[in-house]
Design a protein around this motif. Structure first.
Motif, mmCIF file in Angstrom:
data_model
loop_
_atom_site.group_PDB
_atom_site.id
_atom_site.type_symbol
_atom_site.label_atom_id
_atom_site.label_comp_id
_atom_site.label_asym_id
_atom_site.label_seq_id
_atom_site.Cartn_x
_atom_site.Cartn_y
_atom_site.Cartn_z
ATOM 1 N N MET A 1 0.835 -1.194 0.000
ATOM 2 C CA MET A 1 0.000 0.000 0.000
ATOM 3 C C MET A 1 0.875 1.251 0.000
ATOM 4 N N MET A 2 0.496 2.189 -0.861
ATOM 5 C CA MET A 2 1.268 3.429 -0.906
ATOM 6 C C MET A 2 0.990 4.254 0.339
ATOM 7 N N ARG A 3 2.020 4.796 0.940
ATOM 8 C CA ARG A 3 1.812 5.613 2.133
ATOM 9 C C ARG A 3 2.108 7.059 1.790
ATOM 10 N N TYR A 4 1.270 7.931 2.294
ATOM 11 C CA TYR A 4 1.443 9.345 2.025
ATOM 12 C C TYR A 4 2.161 10.017 3.184
ATOM 13 N N LYS A 5 2.865 11.104 2.855
ATOM 14 C CA LYS A 5 3.410 11.931 3.921
ATOM 15 C C LYS A 5 2.236 12.656 4.574
ATOM 16 N N TYR A 6 2.428 13.169 5.797
ATOM 17 C CA TYR A 6 1.364 13.831 6.540
ATOM 18 C C TYR A 6 0.679 14.882 5.677
ATOM 19 N N SER A 7 1.476 15.786 5.053
ATOM 20 C CA SER A 7 0.893 16.888 4.287
ATOM 21 C C SER A 7 0.120 16.355 3.077
ATOM 22 N N ASP A 8 0.644 15.316 2.415
ATOM 23 C CA ASP A 8 -0.036 14.732 1.260
ATOM 24 C C ASP A 8 -1.387 14.170 1.668
ATOM 25 N N ARG A 9 -1.383 13.488 2.819
ATOM 26 C CA ARG A 9 -2.615 12.875 3.304
ATOM 27 C C ARG A 9 -3.703 13.918 3.487
ATOM 28 N N TRP A 10 -3.330 15.060 4.092
ATOM 29 C CA TRP A 10 -4.358 16.068 4.362
ATOM 30 C C TRP A 10 -4.704 16.872 3.135
ATOM 31 N N ASN A 11 -3.784 16.979 2.198
ATOM 32 C CA ASN A 11 -4.138 17.592 0.924
ATOM 33 C C ASN A 11 -5.215 16.763 0.245
ATOM 34 N N LEU A 12 -5.094 15.449 0.413
ATOM 35 C CA LEU A 12 -6.083 14.533 -0.146
ATOM 36 C C LEU A 12 -7.448 14.793 0.491
ATOM 37 N N ALA A 13 -7.455 14.986 1.818
ATOM 38 C CA ALA A 13 -8.697 15.263 2.527
ATOM 39 C C ALA A 13 -9.328 16.567 2.023
ATOM 40 N N VAL A 14 -8.495 17.581 1.847
ATOM 41 C CA VAL A 14 -8.997 18.866 1.348
ATOM 42 C C VAL A 14 -9.559 18.695 -0.065
ATOM 43 N N LEU A 15 -8.894 17.860 -0.837
ATOM 44 C CA LEU A 15 -9.361 17.592 -2.204
ATOM 45 C C LEU A 15 -10.760 16.967 -2.180
ATOM 46 N N TYR A 16 -10.959 16.004 -1.266
ATOM 47 C CA TYR A 16 -12.283 15.381 -1.148
ATOM 48 C C TYR A 16 -13.338 16.427 -0.817
ATOM 49 N N ILE A 17 -12.992 17.301 0.124
ATOM 50 C CA ILE A 17 -13.957 18.332 0.528
ATOM 51 C C ILE A 17 -14.345 19.193 -0.671
ATOM 52 N N SER A 18 -13.373 19.506 -1.488
ATOM 53 C CA SER A 18 -13.643 20.395 -2.630
ATOM 54 C C SER A 18 -14.604 19.771 -3.638
ATOM 55 N N TYR A 19 -14.714 18.435 -3.613
ATOM 56 C CA TYR A 19 -15.606 17.762 -4.559
ATOM 57 C C TYR A 19 -17.048 17.665 -4.069
ATOM 58 N N ILE A 20 -17.270 18.000 -2.785
ATOM 59 C CA ILE A 20 -18.628 17.898 -2.242
ATOM 60 C C ILE A 20 -19.475 19.073 -2.743
ATOM 61 N N ASP A 21 -20.641 18.766 -3.297
ATOM 62 C CA ASP A 21 -21.522 19.812 -3.830
ATOM 63 C C ASP A 21 -22.426 20.404 -2.759
ATOM 64 N N ASN A 22 -22.932 19.506 -1.875
ATOM 65 C CA ASN A 22 -23.877 19.950 -0.856
ATOM 66 C C ASN A 22 -23.181 20.859 0.168
ATOM 67 N N GLU A 23 -23.683 22.072 0.326
ATOM 68 C CA GLU A 23 -23.023 23.057 1.193
ATOM 69 C C GLU A 23 -22.997 22.627 2.661
ATOM 70 N N LYS A 24 -24.113 22.044 3.143
ATOM 71 C CA LYS A 24 -24.190 21.621 4.539
ATOM 72 C C LYS A 24 -23.167 20.509 4.825
ATOM 73 N N GLU A 25 -23.096 19.579 3.900
ATOM 74 C CA GLU A 25 -22.145 18.474 4.069
ATOM 75 C C GLU A 25 -20.706 18.984 3.991
ATOM 76 N N LYS A 26 -20.508 19.924 3.117
ATOM 77 C CA LYS A 26 -19.176 20.501 2.972
ATOM 78 C C LYS A 26 -18.736 21.172 4.278
ATOM 79 N N LYS A 27 -19.685 21.896 4.903
ATOM 80 C CA LYS A 27 -19.355 22.582 6.162
ATOM 81 C C LYS A 27 -19.013 21.593 7.273
ATOM 82 N N ILE A 28 -19.772 20.511 7.321
ATOM 83 C CA ILE A 28 -19.512 19.472 8.332
ATOM 84 C C ILE A 28 -18.105 18.904 8.153
#
Lengths: 202, 30
Positions: A1-28
């Motif tokens: 399994m590929m392992r990400y560095k700490y910053s890469d991992r959270w960039n990935l999380a931010v990327l997921y958030i950016s794909y959410i359309d629903n505003e309420k879900e995005k805020k959560i």
């Protein structure tokens, strides 16, 4: 399994958030990301005693929420309920990962541990010098974190606090003979883990 | 390569990591 560095991992999380359309879900998700990720990380680290594994767990909980439970989470209004849910999920996932690592270790030991032969490196002075010459700080810390508690303590008392075996036995409330066995086994396991550290990153 | 001091620090850090308390609020985290 590929392992990400700490910053890469959270960039990935931010990327997921950016794909959410629903505003309420995005805020959560943003709230979880900015307010709770450190607490989630601390919970996971307290169980796993390893920062990289703890980061993986927090990332997994986050992805789990995105993929399955965002609808439920967006209905939680009480802050304590949300925090309790997140920390409980993190704890459960960390415990599962700990079990998994335990199984991997068992498998690994069955496969490889016996290949380690008793050599002059097992002598106390040689043992430390052998590690000093070959390994970096982070690698040593990671391997120590993976040691069973009894081995970690025996090695700590003996090599760091520089107590003789008799005194270690008193502190551990056990016989000298048991202490000697644990010292031997602990040294063997630590060297084994140091050699095998790359295996965990695959 | 690590020194004896770093080796000791790694053990101390690992043993004391068990006693990390989880803060109740985010602002309590350094």
């Amino acid at each position: 399994m590929m392992r990400y560095k700490y910053s890469d991992r959270w960039n990935l999380a931010v990327l997921y958030i950016s794909y959410i359309d629903n505003e309420k879900e995005k805020k959560i998700l943003e709230k979880i990301y900015y307010l709770y990720r450190k607490q989630m990380f601390l919970v996971a680290r307290s169980i796993l005693n390893n920062e990289a594994d703890a980061e993986d767990v927090v990332q997994d909980v986050f992805l789990h929420i995105v993929s399955k439970y965002i609808d439920i989470l967006s209905r939680i209004e009480n802050e304590n309920d949300l925090r309790n849910y997140l920390l409980k999920s993190t704890k459960n996932m960390a415990l599962n990962k700990k079990k998994k690592i335990g199984r991997m270790l068992l498998f690994d030991e069955n496969e490889d541990l016996e290949k380690f032969k008793v050599t002059k490196e097992w002598m106390d002075d040689n043992f430390e010098q052998y590690i000093f010459k070959r390994y970096e700080y982070e690698k040593v810390l990671q391997s120590i974190n993976r040691l069973d508690e009894k081995y970690k303590l025996v090695l700590y008392y003996h090599f760091v606090m520089e107590l003789e075996v008799k005194k270690v036995a008193v502190l551990m409330n056990q016989s000298v003979s048991t202490t000697k066995k644990q010292l031997f086994r602990g040294k063997k396991k630590l060297l084994f883990l140091l050699e095998k550290e790359e295996w965990y990153d695959k | 390569m690590i020194s004896k001091d770093e080796f000791n620090r790694a053990f101390r850090e690992s043993v004391s990591s068990e006693f990390v308390e989880i803060p109740l609020k985010e602002e309590d985290i350094d």
